[in-house]
Design an enzyme around this catalytic site. Structure first.
Site, PDB file in Angstrom:
ATOM      1  CE  LYS A   1      -3.569   2.506   2.426  1.00  0.00           C
ATOM      2  NZ  LYS A   1      -4.606   2.484   3.448  1.00  0.00           N
TER       3      LYS A   1
ATOM      4  CE  LYS B   1      -6.019   1.935  -0.706  1.00  0.00           C
ATOM      5  NZ  LYS B   1      -6.407   2.040   0.647  1.00  0.00           N
TER       6      LYS B   1
END
Ligand code: PBG
Ligand code: ZN
Length: 326
Positions: free
Chosen positions: A196, A249
């Protein structure tokens, strides 16, 4: 002339030929629609920076999901938005916490006909807006882990099928997995936000959850976008700690990372087509700068082509409504 053996254009001439040789297809069963649920009653507010996406109370969410279910949505990701924020993120766990309440209502209604996943992170619940608890002016890793495990347990208790830890604390997958095992939730799936990145593309989401950090940024725990090999370290750790699904992400600016994951793990790979990626398309479409359907299909196909088995995307409802997925 006449001496050209290879003419790739032959296979592009008609739609039937192109469809026959198409090498990537979006898997509709791999798409997950995110929702934002807040406390209160009778609330349904469009999120200003995310056209078509709402912040709504549980009564309204049940209606929205019932309509979406008819469209074909079977897999969802829930984000809770509490009224109360404090330094311990105390509203993030317990039966009366908004996330578990919503999960329980949905699982009571749909059972296994709706796959319910929920975000596990403290940023919507802390008064600092950070994803972990603050100690000595920093986001403290180890004291955050029990709070995340408590939140995960409350969601599992409510019947949640899948937990998505998005906080990026070290060791959180292990802390959550151990708490689940100790409490008899051995079937609860962990879909870890493994790579992330600290991204500007989360801007509209923080507006949705009112979760922007008051002070500082998230660079001490989310990944630096200059780093590629570091994503492989996070991937390895989350696999060893007990993740069932690993996530990259954002998605579109990180297709190289998705492609690395595919080579480095046997676990299913998910990608989060985040709020900022959604809003860019929506705003351009609104101004008639691009064709929304074509751009959404191009984006979802690119994420699939890079290797994602699962895509979390705010576009799913529009795609089903418009019959874009065929
Ligand atoms: C919470 C969380 C965020 C997103 C998912 N979980 C925001 C953040 O980390 O700032 C972003 C999702 C999106 O932008 O659509 N940690
Ligand atoms: Zn967070």
């Amino acid at each position: 002339m006449g001496d050209m053996l290879y003419r790739p254009r032959r296979l592009r001439r008609t739609k039937l030929i192109r469809d026959m040789v198409a090498q990537t297809r979006i898997n509709p069963d791999g798409l997950i629609q995110p929702y934002f649920v807040c406390e209160g009653k009778g609330i349904k507010q469009e999120i200003e920076s995310m056209p078509g996406i709402y912040r709504e109370s549980l009564d309204s969410l049940l209606k929205t999901i019932s309509a979406d279910y008819k469209l074909g949505i079977r897999r969802i990701m829930l984000f809770g938005i509490p009224d109360h924020k404090d330094s311990d993120a105390s509203a993030s766990s317990g039966d009366d916490s908004i996330g578990p309440l919503a999960v329980k209502a949905l699982k009571d209604k749909y059972g296994d006909d709706l796959f319910v996943s929920a975000d596990v992170c403290l940023c919507a619940y802390t008064d600092s807006g950070h994803c972990g608890l603050i100690k000595n002016d920093t986001v403290d890793n180890d004291s955050t882990l029990p709070a995340l495990a408590d939140m995960a347990l409350s969601l599992a208790d409510a019947g949640c099928d899948c937990l998505g830890p998005s906080d990026m604390m070290d060791g959180r997958v292990e802390a959550i997995r151990e708490a689940l095992e100790e409490n008899g939730y051995s079937d609860t799936i962990i879909m870890a936000y493994s790579a992330k990145y600290s991204s500007s593309y989360y801007g509209p989401f923080r507006d949705a959850c009112n979760s922007a950090p008051g002070k500082g940024d998230r660079k001490s725990y989310q990944m630096d976008w200059r780093n590629r090999r570091e994503a492989s370290v996070e991937l390895m750790l989350d696999g060893e700690e007990g993740a069932d699904i690993v996530m990259v992400k954002p998605a579109l600016a990180y297709l190289d990372i998705i492609s690395d994951f595919l080579k480095e793990t046997e676990l299913p790979v998910a990608a989060y087509n985040v709020s900022g990626e959604y809003t860019m398309v929506k705003l351009m479409a609104k101004e008639n700068i691009v064709d929304e359907q074509a751009m959404v299909l191009e984006n979802l196909t690119a994420i699939t082509r890079a290797g994602a088995d699962i895509i979390l995307t705010y576009h799913l409802r529009d795609a089903l409504k418009g019959g874009w997925l065929g």
